[in-house]
Enzyme design. Sequence first.
Site, mmCIF file in Angstrom:
data_model
loop_
_atom_site.group_PDB
_atom_site.id
_atom_site.type_symbol
_atom_site.label_atom_id
_atom_site.label_comp_id
_atom_site.label_asym_id
_atom_site.label_seq_id
_atom_site.Cartn_x
_atom_site.Cartn_y
_atom_site.Cartn_z
ATOM 1 N N GLY A 133 58.239 -24.117 -26.562
ATOM 2 C CA GLY A 133 57.677 -23.146 -26.150
ATOM 3 C C GLY A 133 57.672 -23.339 -24.758
ATOM 4 N N TYR A 175 42.542 -26.951 -17.647
ATOM 5 C CA TYR A 175 43.328 -28.484 -17.530
ATOM 6 C C TYR A 175 43.535 -28.802 -15.923
ATOM 7 C CZ TYR A 175 45.598 -26.172 -21.748
ATOM 8 O OH TYR A 175 45.923 -25.750 -22.876
ATOM 9 N N CYS A 194 32.129 -14.975 -12.390
ATOM 10 C CA CYS A 194 30.975 -15.453 -11.873
ATOM 11 C C CYS A 194 30.971 -17.037 -12.529
ATOM 12 C CB CYS A 194 30.043 -14.789 -12.323
ATOM 13 S SG CYS A 194 29.907 -13.234 -11.602
ATOM 14 N N TYR A 220 51.470 -20.073 -21.838
ATOM 15 C CA TYR A 220 50.183 -20.128 -21.710
ATOM 16 C C TYR A 220 49.180 -19.595 -20.674
ATOM 17 C CZ TYR A 220 52.046 -23.639 -24.925
ATOM 18 O OH TYR A 220 52.830 -24.223 -26.284
HETATM 19 C C1 LIG Z 1 52.235 -25.608 -29.424
HETATM 20 C C2 LIG Z 1 53.458 -26.366 -30.319
HETATM 21 C C3 LIG Z 1 54.574 -26.105 -29.761
HETATM 22 C C4 LIG Z 1 55.261 -25.995 -28.585
HETATM 23 O O1 LIG Z 1 54.865 -26.547 -27.470
HETATM 24 P P1 LIG Z 1 55.436 -26.586 -26.118
HETATM 25 O O2 LIG Z 1 54.693 -27.877 -25.293
HETATM 26 O O3 LIG Z 1 54.989 -25.105 -25.467
HETATM 27 O O4 LIG Z 1 56.628 -26.747 -26.092
HETATM 28 C C5 LIG Z 1 55.533 -26.485 -30.742
HETATM 29 N N1 LIG Z 1 55.083 -26.832 -32.187
HETATM 30 C C6 LIG Z 1 53.802 -26.862 -32.406
HETATM 31 C C7 LIG Z 1 53.555 -27.154 -33.896
HETATM 32 C C8 LIG Z 1 52.896 -26.535 -31.353
HETATM 33 O O5 LIG Z 1 51.771 -26.617 -31.687
#
Ligand SMILES: *Cc1c(COP(=O)(O)O)cnc(C)c1O
Length: 436
Positions: free
Chosen positions: A289, A330, A356, A384
């Site tokens: 991701g 985070y 706020c 994100y």
């Molecule tokens: C969030 C997620 C990903 C992707 O994670 P990244 O750190 O954004 O690469 C892949 N597989 C599952 C099941 C996830 O929940």
Amino acid sequence: MKKPLPSLVGFSEKNHQWFAEGISLAKLAHDFSTPLYVYSKEAICSAYRAYDAACIRPNGTRRARIHYAMKANSNLAVLDELKQLGAGFDLVSGGELARALQIGADPKSLVFAGVGKSSAEIENALRAGVKCINVESISELQRINIIAKTLGLRAPISLRVNPDVNANTHPYISTGLKDNKFGIAFHDVLKTYREAARLPHIDVLGIDCHIGSQITSASPYLDALDKVLGLITQLQLEGITIHHLDLGGGLGIDYGGESPPNITEFTNTLLNRIEEQGFNHLEVLLEPGRSLVGNAGVLLTQVEYLKTGVDKNFCIVNAAMNDLMRPALYEAYHAIVPVQMSSAKPNQYDVVGPVCESGDWLGKDRTLAVYEGDILGILSAGAYGFVMSSNYNTRGRAAEVMVDGNQAYLVRERETPESLFNNERTLNQASTLKQK
Ligand SMILES: *Cc1c(COP(=O)(O)O)cnc(C)c1O
């Protein structure tokens, strides 16, 4: 706090001006207003191609496929570009399934993950004909079996294994430790596969694990991989054949000073290990991701006020924690740059939004040379970022633009205040509706 800028594709600084591909960020802020998410098509494509090329082994066979984890950035334009490059998708909700279907993704390119799938979500995924559901508990397995029976089909599943490895990342985005809610506990995996093999409407296809996010070294993956390969061997001895291995996502990016393995290196390391261990027959799925989109986006914001405090100076901007939640959630670091160099005197600021909450900050102790009215770029905001944004303080969510060369496309319009309370009613209005 002085950190190096992340190395970026698609965004660059030339003659004291920042550009997204061929367009200056100042022009984009002027044309589309701020706060504004800007994505580079080239950055997304080049990261995808790096994965895809490494999925094809030196002997020419394709060993792995990419299923983009769309929760990182699920704008339809992002999804559509990745689909055109050949990506499948990793989904974590019925809403994400609807997005995948909306862009015409092949259902057989979809895998459905998540620890709390509802019956409706499971039913919709099975009706759509997804490639695989990644199951996280024995109760979920039994629920899927019943739903598949009603639909008169066999549900293709993998079990998500919790390998109990430490991914050395922020605790909120660590998912492969035995204390995390995710996956099936390592010592329960064999028993759960036996149950899966016994259930008449379940079709066991694969095994899955996802150990966390923003992981900056390959070693926790190799630890998890070795454990999972061991399970595959044990399952084979019991007559349960695993056809595919889904290694999840989680590869980190450079936000400013991190040095995760690059995509090619990382993918080769995993695929080499799988082949060395003699698992050449396994189909491999990767679910990146962040590493596909994180450095492909910048959040543009305008300086509203410069305020001198007793111990600190504040650079108050028009983006806030509702637009980019990662710092508040985070304590994440994002590099922040003025998109045009000015003659202002450098000063140290906390970059904060108008919301706020004292948690509403985007950067702390940053040295910036800015005037009120200047535009700042918050880098590495492609993953994100927008997807976690909210309407807190009745703030409409930012617009999103994708740049391709010298063209900018508005891929999501800015929300209007009216759209935020369209679905609400006063008691008076609600009672009138009820009487109808
Ligand atoms: C969030 C997620 C990903 C992707 O994670 P990244 O750190 O954004 O690469 C892949 N597989 C599952 C099941 C996830 O929940």
